[in-house]
Design a protein around this motif. Structure first.
Motif, PDB file in Angstrom:
ATOM      1  N   ALA A   1     -12.065 -12.087   1.418  1.00 53.10           N
ATOM      2  CA  ALA A   1     -11.272 -10.936   0.980  1.00 53.10           C
ATOM      3  C   ALA A   1     -12.163  -9.929   0.246  1.00 53.10           C
ATOM      4  O   ALA A   1     -12.110  -8.724   0.495  1.00 53.10           O
ATOM      5  CB  ALA A   1     -10.135 -11.393   0.071  1.00 53.10           C
ATOM      6  N   ARG A   2     -13.028 -10.448  -0.628  1.00 49.52           N
ATOM      7  CA  ARG A   2     -13.923  -9.571  -1.378  1.00 49.52           C
ATOM      8  C   ARG A   2     -14.852  -8.814  -0.443  1.00 49.52           C
ATOM      9  O   ARG A   2     -15.131  -7.634  -0.625  1.00 49.52           O
ATOM     10  CB  ARG A   2     -14.732 -10.413  -2.380  1.00 49.52           C
TER      11      ARG A   2
ATOM     12  N   ALA B   1     -11.760  -7.470  -6.681  1.00 52.89           N
ATOM     13  CA  ALA B   1     -10.903  -7.958  -5.594  1.00 52.89           C
ATOM     14  C   ALA B   1     -10.996  -9.482  -5.458  1.00 52.89           C
ATOM     15  O   ALA B   1      -9.992 -10.182  -5.361  1.00 52.89           O
ATOM     16  CB  ALA B   1     -11.281  -7.297  -4.271  1.00 52.89           C
ATOM     17  N   GLY B   2     -12.228  -9.998  -5.478  1.00 49.84           N
ATOM     18  CA  GLY B   2     -12.411 -11.434  -5.274  1.00 49.84           C
ATOM     19  C   GLY B   2     -11.714 -12.254  -6.337  1.00 49.84           C
ATOM     20  O   GLY B   2     -10.930 -13.159  -6.029  1.00 49.84           O
ATOM     21  N   SER B   3     -11.946 -11.921  -7.612  1.00 51.17           N
ATOM     22  CA  SER B   3     -11.357 -12.764  -8.654  1.00 51.17           C
ATOM     23  C   SER B   3      -9.848 -12.567  -8.744  1.00 51.17           C
ATOM     24  O   SER B   3      -9.125 -13.513  -9.052  1.00 51.17           O
ATOM     25  CB  SER B   3     -12.023 -12.508 -10.009  1.00 51.17           C
TER      26      SER B   3
ATOM     27  N   VAL C   1     -12.482  -6.196   1.577  1.00 49.01           N
ATOM     28  CA  VAL C   1     -11.795  -5.101   0.886  1.00 49.01           C
ATOM     29  C   VAL C   1     -12.800  -3.993   0.595  1.00 49.01           C
ATOM     30  O   VAL C   1     -13.776  -4.196  -0.110  1.00 49.01           O
ATOM     31  CB  VAL C   1     -11.157  -5.585  -0.431  1.00 49.01           C
ATOM     32  N   LYS C   2     -12.548  -2.826   1.175  1.00 60.20           N
ATOM     33  CA  LYS C   2     -13.503  -1.729   1.001  1.00 60.20           C
ATOM     34  C   LYS C   2     -13.016  -0.725  -0.044  1.00 60.20           C
ATOM     35  O   LYS C   2     -13.794  -0.088  -0.723  1.00 60.20           O
ATOM     36  CB  LYS C   2     -13.728  -1.014   2.337  1.00 60.20           C
TER      37      LYS C   2
ATOM     38  N   MET D   1      -4.453  -5.706  -9.029  1.00 62.08           N
ATOM     39  CA  MET D   1      -5.846  -5.313  -8.820  1.00 62.08           C
ATOM     40  C   MET D   1      -6.109  -3.916  -9.372  1.00 62.08           C
ATOM     41  O   MET D   1      -5.400  -2.974  -9.062  1.00 62.08           O
ATOM     42  CB  MET D   1      -6.152  -5.354  -7.312  1.00 62.08           C
TER      43      MET D   1
ATOM     44  N   ASP E   1       0.825  -1.201   0.000  1.00 60.17           N
ATOM     45  CA  ASP E   1       0.000   0.000   0.000  1.00 60.17           C
ATOM     46  C   ASP E   1       0.861   1.253   0.000  1.00 60.17           C
ATOM     47  O   ASP E   1       0.473   2.307  -0.508  1.00 60.17           O
ATOM     48  CB  ASP E   1      -0.938   0.003   1.209  1.00 60.17           C
TER      49      ASP E   1
ATOM     50  N   VAL F   1      -7.758 -11.857  -6.182  1.00 60.00           N
ATOM     51  CA  VAL F   1      -7.188 -12.623  -5.077  1.00 60.00           C
ATOM     52  C   VAL F   1      -7.295 -14.118  -5.376  1.00 60.00           C
ATOM     53  O   VAL F   1      -6.336 -14.875  -5.222  1.00 60.00           O
ATOM     54  CB  VAL F   1      -7.912 -12.285  -3.751  1.00 60.00           C
ATOM     55  N   GLY F   2      -8.476 -14.530  -5.849  1.00 59.47           N
ATOM     56  CA  GLY F   2      -8.693 -15.947  -6.110  1.00 59.47           C
ATOM     57  C   GLY F   2      -7.755 -16.474  -7.173  1.00 59.47           C
ATOM     58  O   GLY F   2      -7.159 -17.540  -7.013  1.00 59.47           O
TER      59      GLY F   2
ATOM     60  N   ALA G   1     -17.257 -14.786  -5.734  1.00 64.13           N
ATOM     61  CA  ALA G   1     -17.214 -13.614  -4.860  1.00 64.13           C
ATOM     62  C   ALA G   1     -17.538 -12.341  -5.629  1.00 64.13           C
ATOM     63  O   ALA G   1     -18.249 -11.469  -5.125  1.00 64.13           O
ATOM     64  CB  ALA G   1     -15.838 -13.499  -4.220  1.00 64.13           C
ATOM     65  N   ASP G   2     -17.003 -12.222  -6.859  1.00 63.94           N
ATOM     66  CA  ASP G   2     -17.270 -10.990  -7.610  1.00 63.94           C
ATOM     67  C   ASP G   2     -18.668 -10.981  -8.177  1.00 63.94           C
ATOM     68  O   ASP G   2     -19.261  -9.929  -8.396  1.00 63.94           O
ATOM     69  CB  ASP G   2     -16.237 -10.821  -8.731  1.00 63.94           C
TER      70      ASP G   2
ATOM     71  N   VAL H   1     -11.870  -2.343  -6.820  1.00 64.40           N
ATOM     72  CA  VAL H   1     -12.359  -3.168  -5.721  1.00 64.40           C
ATOM     73  C   VAL H   1     -13.322  -4.243  -6.205  1.00 64.40           C
ATOM     74  O   VAL H   1     -13.367  -5.343  -5.646  1.00 64.40           O
ATOM     75  CB  VAL H   1     -13.009  -2.269  -4.645  1.00 64.40           C
ATOM     76  N   ASP H   2     -14.077  -3.950  -7.270  1.00 66.29           N
ATOM     77  CA  ASP H   2     -15.050  -4.934  -7.738  1.00 66.29           C
ATOM     78  C   ASP H   2     -14.385  -6.229  -8.208  1.00 66.29           C
ATOM     79  O   ASP H   2     -15.016  -7.267  -8.274  1.00 66.29           O
ATOM     80  CB  ASP H   2     -15.889  -4.361  -8.894  1.00 66.29           C
TER      81      ASP H   2
ATOM     82  N   ALA I   1      -6.220  -2.150  -0.287  1.00 65.36           N
ATOM     83  CA  ALA I   1      -6.429  -3.550  -0.657  1.00 65.36           C
ATOM     84  C   ALA I   1      -5.253  -4.427  -0.241  1.00 65.36           C
ATOM     85  O   ALA I   1      -5.441  -5.529   0.271  1.00 65.36           O
ATOM     86  CB  ALA I   1      -6.662  -3.669  -2.159  1.00 65.36           C
TER      87      ALA I   1
ATOM     88  N   SER J   1     -11.414 -18.072   1.322  1.00 64.60           N
ATOM     89  CA  SER J   1     -10.571 -16.880   1.504  1.00 64.60           C
ATOM     90  C   SER J   1     -10.807 -15.791   0.448  1.00 64.60           C
ATOM     91  O   SER J   1     -10.885 -14.615   0.824  1.00 64.60           O
ATOM     92  CB  SER J   1      -9.101 -17.255   1.636  1.00 64.60           C
ATOM     93  N   PRO J   2     -10.952 -16.100  -0.857  1.00 63.84           N
ATOM     94  CA  PRO J   2     -11.235 -14.987  -1.776  1.00 63.84           C
ATOM     95  C   PRO J   2     -12.579 -14.318  -1.494  1.00 63.84           C
ATOM     96  O   PRO J   2     -12.713 -13.096  -1.653  1.00 63.84           O
ATOM     97  CB  PRO J   2     -11.237 -15.640  -3.160  1.00 63.84           C
TER      98      PRO J   2
ATOM     99  N   GLY K   1     -13.181 -17.061  -6.008  1.00 69.95           N
ATOM    100  CA  GLY K   1     -12.972 -15.708  -6.494  1.00 69.95           C
ATOM    101  C   GLY K   1     -14.039 -15.292  -7.489  1.00 69.95           C
ATOM    102  O   GLY K   1     -14.584 -14.185  -7.425  1.00 69.95           O
TER     103      GLY K   1
ATOM    104  N   VAL L   1      -5.811  -7.647   2.115  1.00 72.74           N
ATOM    105  CA  VAL L   1      -5.523  -8.987   1.611  1.00 72.74           C
ATOM    106  C   VAL L   1      -4.366  -9.607   2.385  1.00 72.74           C
ATOM    107  O   VAL L   1      -4.410 -10.774   2.779  1.00 72.74           O
ATOM    108  CB  VAL L   1      -5.224  -8.939   0.097  1.00 72.74           C
TER     109      VAL L   1
ATOM    110  N   ARG M   1      -1.775  -6.542  -5.105  1.00 73.16           N
ATOM    111  CA  ARG M   1      -1.990  -5.092  -5.118  1.00 73.16           C
ATOM    112  C   ARG M   1      -1.634  -4.506  -6.478  1.00 73.16           C
ATOM    113  O   ARG M   1      -2.323  -3.621  -6.983  1.00 73.16           O
ATOM    114  CB  ARG M   1      -1.123  -4.459  -4.020  1.00 73.16           C
TER     115      ARG M   1
END
Lengths: 513, 214
Positions: free
Chosen positions: B141-142, A153-155, B145-146, A147, A72, A157-158, B75-76, A150-151, B151, B137-138, B72, B155, A144
């Motif tokens: 994380a989703r 973030a899940g995919s 993460v705000k 990415m 960050d 990270v995954g 999650a999205d 934020v939308d 991020a 975990s993903p 992941g 994470v 980081r």
């Protein structure tokens, strides 16, 4: 819509997936290699594994936390480059333990000075923390940098997490099945450091060719020097997936013998010119049991669970030329060393099966053995699945009605494993005997005990005639009952066999002294 | 820039069941407990050696890997605590299925070569629970993460806590659970815990989702 945070994302070297795969793969390679190094000092056990897994994960955990904060603050590929270079250099540090040992030249001390050996193992394990800390930082930084919003973030990270896991899987399989046995621990660690260093330099140098060439030249030069100085060989005669095998020469009772050392345990003494010379006392007890059994069965059929130095199979081959001899030895490297250095002939009548005993004995029995010898239990690493009731039933199914199952085990004066083991054997065989010197056992932190199980009671008169040494140290039934009644005995099963915990007194008694 | 985003990001919703760190801690802990228990479950088939361990680690990591990927994507598409509850409940069911599968496979001396038998037996029992737990975990994380500026930190912290969960699972299983309990009871306990937690999250999820995602 995505931030135009620099053109580096379009550069050829920006491959976040590859970076994630290499960083996490390196961690797994180091974990397994450090396991091998630690095991060569203190042997394989639940404790060795737990300590290594915990230290590596602790490094990754703190690294993830630290890496997230760093990412960050400086979200740039330069950070990644620095982390990879530092991780590469630190990964070499796990070899320091070998250096310390070599400098102190304490190879000879391994039997006497156990706390020193334990210290070396702890040092080796602790050293794994540093590279894992640095490499653990990589993952959140890659996330980081990859990415965009934020939308996703899940995919994001995954996907990266999944790639890292693929790296870990490939590294685990490659190291366990191939790298260590093909190259040995030192070249593998060296290679990990080189790959990480090169990757870091590529990123730091923005992919400029001269930086890459300079780094490569340096690494090739260093590798050449290391090879020339024979530094990659290390102390092992042969390094396998299971053991660091060493063979040395010694003189015992005026005769030259070959000593086989598996990790730190002196496993056997072999006489090249006279296979009937037995050095270890438990092997002389084995010889007694064989002489006794030879009176009722001819030719003898014997099975060895654990080949070791092939000392006793070679003894039987020479002393009982008609006997049929089968050896189950899990490590093909041990068998090869026995052929090359320990006098096991290539055209021997001894048949070897290089697999786990559970696999061999799990098949439908097609022979009935008069003698089954268990020689697979070491001091710190007892394979629990060869102690259980279910395994005993398998052994029983392969034995002649009056066959003997003869096992040697190590336990301390508290006898926790001994009691449970005998109790478990009694569920399968009608008669269980112990061969030991009770007074010596009470006084030593660890002793070798020979246990004999059979469905037919031993004929004590015949035993005294053919195996006087064995008959002399056979425990009287009431003495054995007394020892068994001293404390609890656990029935060891496939579902519940806390063997490492039962051996804890042995482990603890040895290490602090 | 990050200050503006932080102002815009919604205030964290407090609900006693919504604990992102505790959630990943638990799922990682359960994976490691199952992994160490798995070795004890399959050793009777194939022995306990480097190959057994490699297969155990390989199958569990494969499950986690595929789970991470699926988790992941899920999650999205539909980030919600209710989904998380469903995943936990499914993981619990998958863990509870291990023993029935073991009972079905146990007697077989199939024609397969032993290596494939190890991989097959291990995968049949433990691939599904690892895969489902890998989705956690993903998704967490989703949900946690705000904003993008933080991020890395979020994470990173989630990874860190997940790894602490793995360490706790490893150490407690090796030093405490295996010497204390039969291995089948350990697996049932893990399955039951996951199932109950999942159902609780599923039920409470409606309220939590309304707060977390608005």
């Amino acid at each position: 819509m995505s931030a135009t945070s620099g053109s580096w994302q379009q550069r050829w070297y920006w491959r976040p997936g590859i970076i994630a795969v290499l960083a996490s793969g390196s961690i797994m390679v180091l974990e397994l290699v450090v396991g091998r190094i630690a095991a060569s000092y203190v042997g394989w056990s639940l404790y060795t594994w737990t300590a290594i897994i915990s230290i590596v994960m602790l490094g990754i955990s703190l690294g993830s936390w630290l890496g997230g904060r760093l990412a960050d603050r400086w979200s740039s590929p330069r950070l990644l480059g620095v982390l990879l270079v530092v991780g590469g250099l630190l990964s070499w540090s796990v070899l320091l333990v070998d250096m310390v040992n070599a400098v102190a030249q304490v190879e000879k001390l391994t039997q006497q000075n156990l706390s020193y050996v334990a210290g070396l193992a702890a040092l080796g394990i602790a050293l794994a923390f540093l590279p894992c800390l640095a490499l653990g930082c990589v993952s959140p930084v890659v996330v980081r940098l990859t990415m965009r919003n934020v939308d996703q973030a899940g995919s994001t990270v995954g996907r990266i997490h999944a790639l890292e896991t693929v790296g870990s899987i490939v590294a685990t399989f490659a190291t366990g099945f191939w790298l260590i046995s093909a190259f040995g621990t030192r070249p593998v660690v060296w290679g990990v450091g080189c790959v990480l260093l090169l990757l870091g330099v590529i990123i730091l140098g923005h992919g400029r060719w001269w930086a890459i060439v300079a780094c490569l030249a340096l690494l090739v030069a260093d590798t050449t020097i290391a090879v020339q100085r024979n530094w990659f060989r290390g102390p092992c005669t042969l390094e396998t997936d299971y053991y660091c095998i060493k063979v040395t020469d010694e003189t015992r009772e005026g005769h030259p013998v070959k000593v086989l050392i598996l990790d730190r345990l002196v496993h056997s003494y072999s006489s090249l010119d006279d296979p009937t010379r037995l050095v270890y006392s438990y092997e002389r007890q084995y010889a007694g049991a064989t002489a006794y059994q030879n009176e009722r069965h001819n030719p003898l059929r014997a099975l060895f669970i654990g080949g070791g130095g092939y000392t006793f199979p070679r003894f039987m081959e020479a002393a009982y030329p008609d006997s049929e001899l089968d050896v189950i030895e899990i490590d093909p490297g041990v068998t090869e060393i026995a052929h090359q250095l320990l006098g096991l002939e290539r055209d021997t009548r001894i048949a070897t099966y290089n697999e786990d005993a559970r696999m061999f004995l799990g098949r439908t029995p097609n022979r009935a053995y008069d003698l089954v010898f268990g020689d697979a239990f070491n001091d710190f690493s007892v394979p629990y699945h060869l102690t259980t009731h279910e395994f005993n039933q398998q052994v029983h199914a392969w034995m002649a009605p009056d066959g003997l199952y003869v096992i040697n085990m190590i336990d301390g004066p508290s006898g926790e494993l001994f009691r449970s083991y005998v109790h478990t054997l009694r569920q399968t065989w009608r008669h269980v005997y112990a061969v030991m010197d009770v007074d010596a056992w009470r006084r030593a932190t660890r002793s070798t005990i020979v246990v004999i199980a059979s469905d037919q009671a031993l004929d004590v008169a015949a035993l005294g005639e053919h195996a006087p040494e064995l008959a002399a140290s056979l425990l009287a039934p009431d003495v054995l009952e007394g020892i068994l009644a001293e404390d609890r005995a656990i029935l060891l099963t496939d579902r519940y066999a806390p063997v490492d915990q039962l051996l804890l007194p042995v482990f603890l008694d040895i290490l602090p002294e | 820039m990050s200050a503006i985003q932080e102002v815009q990001s919604p205030p964290a919703v407090r609900h006693w069941l919504w604990r992102p760190y505790l959630t990943v801690f638990t799922s990682s802990l359960c994976i490691m407990v199952l992994e160490l228990a798995a070795e004890r479950v399959i050793a009777p088939y194939v022995g306990s050696s480097l190959y057994t361990w490699t297969t155990v680690i390989g199958v569990v990591l494969t499950g986690i890997s595929v789970g991470n990927y699926i988790g992941g994507r899920l999650a999205d598409r539909r980030p919600s605590v209710r989904l998380l509850g469903l995943i936990f409940a499914l993981a619990g069911l998958a863990a509870l299925l291990v023993l029935p599968i073991d009972a079905l496979l146990a007697p077989g001396d199939s024609g397969l070569s032993l290596l494939w038998r190890v991989v097959g037996v291990m995968a049949a029992m433990f691939l599904l629970p690892s895969l489902v737990l890998g989705c956690v975990s993903p998704l967490v994380a989703r949900l946690a993460v705000k904003d993008l500026a933080r991020a890395g930190r979020t994470v990173g912290s989630i990874y860190a806590v997940a790894t602490l969960g793995s360490i706790t699972g490893t150490v407690s299983t090796g030093f405490w659970l295996i010497p204390t309990l039969r291995v089948d009871w350990i697996i049932v306990a893990v399955g039951g815990l996951l199932l109950l937690w999942g159902l609780a999250l599923r039920i409470a999820g409606r309220t939590i989702d309304a707060g977390v995602l608005r």
